[in-house]
Design a protein around this motif. Sequence first.
Motif, PDB file in Angstrom:
ATOM      1  N   ASP A 108      -0.218  12.180  -3.491  1.00 58.59           N
ATOM      2  CA  ASP A 108      -0.369  11.557  -4.863  1.00 58.59           C
ATOM      3  C   ASP A 108       0.381  10.310  -4.909  1.00 58.59           C
ATOM      4  O   ASP A 108       1.708  10.186  -4.979  1.00 58.59           O
ATOM      5  CB  ASP A 108       0.237  12.591  -5.875  1.00 58.59           C
ATOM      6  CG  ASP A 108      -0.064  12.082  -7.168  1.00 58.59           C
ATOM      7  OD1 ASP A 108      -0.124  11.056  -7.519  1.00 58.59           O
ATOM      8  OD2 ASP A 108      -0.010  13.090  -8.035  1.00 58.59           O
ATOM      9  N   ASN A 109      -0.270   9.092  -4.797  1.00 57.31           N
ATOM     10  CA  ASN A 109       0.495   7.770  -4.777  1.00 57.31           C
ATOM     11  C   ASN A 109       1.098   7.577  -6.227  1.00 57.31           C
ATOM     12  O   ASN A 109       2.130   6.868  -6.117  1.00 57.31           O
ATOM     13  CB  ASN A 109      -0.715   6.631  -4.423  1.00 57.31           C
ATOM     14  CG  ASN A 109      -1.164   6.679  -3.151  1.00 57.31           C
ATOM     15  OD1 ASN A 109      -0.246   7.218  -2.328  1.00 57.31           O
ATOM     16  ND2 ASN A 109      -2.337   6.082  -2.924  1.00 57.31           N
ATOM     17  N   ALA A 110       0.549   7.879  -7.169  1.00 53.92           N
ATOM     18  CA  ALA A 110       1.174   7.527  -8.411  1.00 53.92           C
ATOM     19  C   ALA A 110       2.534   8.387  -8.676  1.00 53.92           C
ATOM     20  O   ALA A 110       3.560   7.753  -9.056  1.00 53.92           O
ATOM     21  CB  ALA A 110       0.378   8.087  -9.656  1.00 53.92           C
ATOM     22  N   ARG A 111       2.429   9.657  -8.138  1.00 50.48           N
ATOM     23  CA  ARG A 111       3.727  10.362  -8.235  1.00 50.48           C
ATOM     24  C   ARG A 111       4.889   9.812  -7.137  1.00 50.48           C
ATOM     25  O   ARG A 111       6.193   9.871  -7.203  1.00 50.48           O
ATOM     26  CB  ARG A 111       3.471  11.866  -7.812  1.00 50.48           C
ATOM     27  CG  ARG A 111       4.368  12.837  -7.767  1.00 50.48           C
ATOM     28  CD  ARG A 111       4.007  13.789  -8.870  1.00 50.48           C
ATOM     29  NE  ARG A 111       5.137  15.006  -8.716  1.00 50.48           N
ATOM     30  CZ  ARG A 111       6.167  15.009  -9.236  1.00 50.48           C
ATOM     31  NH1 ARG A 111       6.532  13.990  -9.993  1.00 50.48           N
ATOM     32  NH2 ARG A 111       7.079  15.933  -8.982  1.00 50.48           N
ATOM     33  N   TYR A 112       4.323   9.242  -6.240  1.00 48.53           N
ATOM     34  CA  TYR A 112       5.232   8.589  -5.189  1.00 48.53           C
ATOM     35  C   TYR A 112       5.786   7.398  -5.516  1.00 48.53           C
ATOM     36  O   TYR A 112       7.291   7.116  -5.581  1.00 48.53           O
ATOM     37  CB  TYR A 112       4.345   8.286  -3.875  1.00 48.53           C
ATOM     38  CG  TYR A 112       5.061   7.335  -2.671  1.00 48.53           C
ATOM     39  CD1 TYR A 112       6.323   7.742  -2.544  1.00 48.53           C
ATOM     40  CD2 TYR A 112       4.370   6.603  -2.074  1.00 48.53           C
ATOM     41  CE1 TYR A 112       6.899   7.007  -1.342  1.00 48.53           C
ATOM     42  CE2 TYR A 112       4.976   5.714  -0.999  1.00 48.53           C
ATOM     43  CZ  TYR A 112       6.191   6.109  -0.624  1.00 48.53           C
ATOM     44  OH  TYR A 112       6.617   5.268   0.584  1.00 48.53           O
ATOM     45  N   LEU A 113       5.113   6.662  -6.477  1.00 47.26           N
ATOM     46  CA  LEU A 113       5.649   5.211  -7.156  1.00 47.26           C
ATOM     47  C   LEU A 113       6.664   5.869  -8.198  1.00 47.26           C
ATOM     48  O   LEU A 113       7.785   5.156  -8.327  1.00 47.26           O
ATOM     49  CB  LEU A 113       4.687   4.606  -7.502  1.00 47.26           C
ATOM     50  CG  LEU A 113       3.637   3.806  -6.550  1.00 47.26           C
ATOM     51  CD1 LEU A 113       2.486   2.978  -7.180  1.00 47.26           C
ATOM     52  CD2 LEU A 113       4.379   2.965  -5.571  1.00 47.26           C
TER      53      LEU A 113
ATOM     54  N   GLN B 272       0.761  -1.299   0.110  1.00 49.49           N
ATOM     55  CA  GLN B 272       0.078   0.135   0.091  1.00 49.49           C
ATOM     56  C   GLN B 272       0.757   1.243   0.065  1.00 49.49           C
ATOM     57  O   GLN B 272       1.597   1.507   0.847  1.00 49.49           O
ATOM     58  CB  GLN B 272      -0.977   0.107   1.067  1.00 49.49           C
ATOM     59  CG  GLN B 272      -1.942   1.153   1.275  1.00 49.49           C
ATOM     60  CD  GLN B 272      -2.684   1.202   0.197  1.00 49.49           C
ATOM     61  OE1 GLN B 272      -3.337   0.259  -0.562  1.00 49.49           O
ATOM     62  NE2 GLN B 272      -2.888   2.442  -0.207  1.00 49.49           N
ATOM     63  N   PRO B 273       0.822   2.044  -1.014  1.00 49.95           N
ATOM     64  CA  PRO B 273      -0.174   2.133  -2.061  1.00 49.95           C
ATOM     65  C   PRO B 273       0.156   0.931  -2.846  1.00 49.95           C
ATOM     66  O   PRO B 273       1.238   0.472  -2.965  1.00 49.95           O
ATOM     67  CB  PRO B 273       0.033   3.379  -2.935  1.00 49.95           C
ATOM     68  CG  PRO B 273       1.407   3.800  -2.411  1.00 49.95           C
ATOM     69  CD  PRO B 273       1.883   3.382  -0.934  1.00 49.95           C
ATOM     70  N   PRO B 274      -0.762   0.480  -3.694  1.00 53.33           N
ATOM     71  CA  PRO B 274      -0.535  -0.781  -4.623  1.00 53.33           C
ATOM     72  C   PRO B 274       0.312  -0.285  -5.513  1.00 53.33           C
ATOM     73  O   PRO B 274       0.587   0.657  -6.272  1.00 53.33           O
ATOM     74  CB  PRO B 274      -2.104  -0.656  -5.286  1.00 53.33           C
ATOM     75  CG  PRO B 274      -2.926  -0.111  -4.280  1.00 53.33           C
ATOM     76  CD  PRO B 274      -2.137   0.936  -3.650  1.00 53.33           C
ATOM     77  N   GLY B 275       1.298  -1.350  -5.714  1.00 54.18           N
ATOM     78  CA  GLY B 275       2.353  -1.333  -6.763  1.00 54.18           C
ATOM     79  C   GLY B 275       3.885  -0.710  -5.846  1.00 54.18           C
ATOM     80  O   GLY B 275       4.809  -0.858  -6.613  1.00 54.18           O
ATOM     81  N   ILE B 276       3.620  -0.453  -4.633  1.00 54.95           N
ATOM     82  CA  ILE B 276       5.105  -0.035  -4.127  1.00 54.95           C
ATOM     83  C   ILE B 276       5.922  -1.135  -3.914  1.00 54.95           C
ATOM     84  O   ILE B 276       7.148  -1.080  -3.936  1.00 54.95           O
ATOM     85  CB  ILE B 276       4.729   0.513  -2.663  1.00 54.95           C
ATOM     86  CG1 ILE B 276       6.222   1.254  -2.206  1.00 54.95           C
ATOM     87  CG2 ILE B 276       4.103  -0.402  -1.624  1.00 54.95           C
ATOM     88  CD1 ILE B 276       5.964   2.009  -0.965  1.00 54.95           C
TER      89      ILE B 276
END
Length: 141
Positions: free
Chosen positions: A128-133, A84-88
């Motif tokens: 922003d999870n996408a930006r984090y990843l 979590q977030p998905p993809g981490i």
Amino acid sequence: MFTPSREDVRRFFAQAYRKWRDQLPLEPIEAMAADVIALHPEYFPLLEDEAALVRDYTPEDGGLNPFLHLSLHLAIAEQLSIDQPPGIRAAWQERLAARGDLHEALHDVLEALGETLHEAQRDRLPPDNARYLERIRRTKR
């Protein structure tokens, strides 16, 4: 919702360290914290020093707040444990493969988390999870 104080967090890390050092049974979250602490032997003396537990750590001191640093490491360990977030987890595996060193790769993720939280706080928006990843996947070397 549990909202520990600064002192609660610091005492939690000190207690987890003492239990780990003395080879006493650990709760699951303490074991996770002990794994993080083990990566930072430079913090062992601080975790045994009552004055260090109550000291203010400011940017003007020229160093990192060791308890903030450990807390961010622990947050990342929890994120990875539940993806979590998905993809981490996948982003983490890529980062680890690129770095080849566990602790350096964790510090890359820690930097990405710090940037993401700073940006969210500055903009008064959720992280922003996408930006984090994306930040995690960025190659430094």
